[in-house]
Every structure is written in structure tokens, then in C-alpha cells.
Design an enzyme around this catalytic site. Structure first.
Site, PDB file in Angstrom:
ATOM      1  CE1 TYR A 107      -3.380  -2.673   0.232  1.00 28.67           C
ATOM      2  CE2 TYR A 107      -3.836  -2.028   2.486  1.00 28.67           C
ATOM      3  CZ  TYR A 107      -4.120  -2.809   1.388  1.00 28.67           C
ATOM      4  OH  TYR A 107      -5.158  -3.709   1.450  1.00 28.67           O
TER       5      TYR A 107
ATOM      6  N   GLY B 237     -17.990  -2.447  -3.825  1.00 22.86           N
ATOM      7  CA  GLY B 237     -18.726  -3.296  -4.740  1.00 22.86           C
ATOM      8  C   GLY B 237     -18.015  -3.414  -6.074  1.00 22.86           C
TER       9      GLY B 237
END
Length: 302
Positions: free
Chosen positions: A71, A222
Site C-alpha cells: 500500500y 462493490g
């Protein structure tokens, strides 16, 4: 109670091995840049803002942070931000990290780590976080191949005291059984959200039956995945959100937590207002009718 005063304790607790944590946590993936995670042209996030969000998360009772050495953006590294913001770390803070994939300094993804390379990844996490051991390390994989050799390497590091607990990420059920024959598994981190398939739900339930935490990723995003939440929530999600006077993202988080007491949430954000809303979602109590209506949304790919 207003959203400004709701803390992560409202979500309830779960134990990862001997570590007790609140079920609403924080994902560090979006700390390092604006826009889509891992995009080469993304704008680095303001360092002070990122540090402020981390400190505010702790003030709001978050004691579970999910991170990874991969990250990072051109100017920011999530693990270094966590170290700068939170060290010396609170005694109850659980930091979970992932190993397996890697990125070179330019951001290019590298092949999955060999067992020998996994030790280097663990040591990199230790160094950047400023820790002498890692609370939880998830082996993240892609594909269906055997994980025994790689998971075995992490089990050896656990025996050596560098890792406290082990987990798995992005796996199939057979991977869990394979790993459990080698060492205990305290959590599974897989994609899951409204619209999940029956197979995904069965795996979530299997983890619950075995007392293993299930930690969904992309539960808000999503179909947006690394690009973040989309604006295309279906009418059913918006209807439930209006009824509760909250956002669609908060309903997605609340629905996730309603899937079982062993389900944890790790929504990520670099925005302090979104952080407050995410934590507040842990206090939402959906009705049976709400949950049933959202459960029916199997047509969406979460």
C-alpha cells in the site's frame, strides 16, 4: 446519539485468537493517494490529513487496522503513515497486514513471493511499522494452486515469534483446509458484499462455524473495487438508506456486519467525514425485512 459520538465499540467485538477487537476497523489502502488505489497517475494524499485520519480512527475506538507493505504511492507509504501517526501504539491496537504480492518502487506488480521472499516481506512490514512482531499476517493469493509451502514458511515465522497469528486472503475453501493442517487460521479476508453469490455466503458461514473471523474487502466499493464506491447503488439499497436516514455506503457496511457475529469490517478512507460515517455504521440495526430485501440482490457482482 449523533454520528459524531458513535464509536467503534457500538459494532460489538470479536476475538482473533487472543486479541479482542471491535468489529468496525479501518483499511489503510486509501491512505496514500486520491482516486483509484494503485493507479500510477493518482495524486498522493496530503500527509497531515492521512495522519489525522489515523489518529481520529483511534479516538473513535477503532482498534483494528488492515494494511500491507504494497500500500504505497509515489510519495506515501501506508505502513510509515501508521507508524508516524500512532507509535507508540495503543496496547489494544491490532494491526493486520498481508504478504504474498509485491510491488517494485515504480509500483509495478511483481510475481507472488516465494517462501524465501515471504520472510523479507514480513521483515519489511516490521521495519516500516516499527514493531518487533506482527499481530496478524494474511497470506494473500491468486489462483487455486497449493499454498502449503508458502503458508508453511509463515508458520515457521510464527514459531520464531515474528508473527502472532496467521490468516488467509482471497482464497477458496480448500485453501483454508490446507492451511489448517499446518497452523491455526484466525481470519479469512475475501471479497464480499451485497450481491454475494451463494458460494461466497456458504464460505462465510463455514468460517463462522469454525470460529474464524471473516473479513470482507470491497464491501462498500462493490463493483468499483480499487476505484472506490460507485454511485450506481440499486433502488433497494437507497430505500433502506432513506428509511434509516443514512448513506448507501453505511447500509452496505451495516448489512455486512449483519451477516454474522464473526464478520468484521475494514472500510478504508482518507476522508475524516467518511471515517466518522463508517464507524457510525456499526451502530445501525437493520430490521429482518431490511436484511431480507438486501439479501435478494444476488444479481449484483459485489
Amino acid at each position: 446519539m449523533t454520528s459524531q459520538t458513535i464509536t467503534a465499540s457500538a459494532s460489538g467485538t470479536w476475538k482473533l485468537g487472543d486479541l479482542t477487537l471491535n468489529r468496525i476497523g479501518f483499511g489503510a489502502m486509501r491512505l496514500t493517494q486520491h482516486g483509484e488505489a494503485f493507479a500510477a497517475d493518482a495524486v498522493p494524499r496530503d500527509r497531515d490529513q492521512a495522519i489525522g485520519v489515523l489518529r481520529r480512527a483511534i479516538e473513535l475506538g477503532v482498534n483494528h487496522i488492515d494494511t500491507a507493505a504494497f500500500y504505497f504511492s509515489s510519495l506515501r507509504c501506508a505502513n510509515e503513515l501508521i507508524n508516524r501517526a500512532l507509535a507508540p501504539y495503543p496496547d489494544d491496537l491490532v494491526i493486520t497486514t498481508k504478504v504474498g504480492p509485491g510491488r517494485d518502487p515504480s509500483g509495478r506488480w511483481l510475481p507472488h513471493a516465494t517462501p524465501e521472499q515471504l520472510r523479507g516481506q514480513v521483515e519489511e512490514n516490521l521495519r516500516r511499522l516499527g514493531r518487533d512482531h506482527l499481530d496478524v499476517v494474511n497470506l494473500r493469493i491468486v489462483g487455486t494452486d497449493s499454498i502449503a509451502e508458502r503458508f508453511g514458511a509463515l508458520a515457521e515465522l510464527r514459531e520464531a515469534g515474528l508473527i502472532r497469528h496467521l490468516g488467509l486472503s482471497n482464497i477458496r475453501p480448500h485453501h483454508l483446509a490446507e492451511a489448517q493442517a499446518i497452523a491455526p487460521v484466525v481470519c479469512v479476508q475475501n471479497m464480499y458484499g451485497i450481491g454475494a453469490s451463494s458460494e461466497q455466503r456458504e464460505f462465510l458461514d463455514l468460517c463462522g462455524e469454525q470460529g474464524i473471523a471473516f473479513v470482507p474487502f470491497y464491501s462498500i466499493a462493490g463493483t468499483g473495487r480499487t476505484a472506490g464506491a460507485t454511485t450506481g447503488d440499486c433502488p433497494e439499497v437507497h430505500a433502506v438508506a432513506r428509511a434509516h436516514g443514512v448513506s448507501a455506503a453505511q447500509i452496505r457496511l451495516a448489512w455486512t456486519l449483519h451477516q454474522g457475529p464473526h464478520v468484521l469490517a475494514i472500510p478504508g478512507t482518507g476522508d475524516p467525514d467518511h471515517l466518522t460515517q463508517n464507524v457510525a455504521a456499526g451502530s445501525l440495526r437493520l430490521s429482518a425485512e431490511d436484511v431480507a430485501a438486501l439479501d435478494l440482490l444476488r444479481h449484483e457482482t459485489a
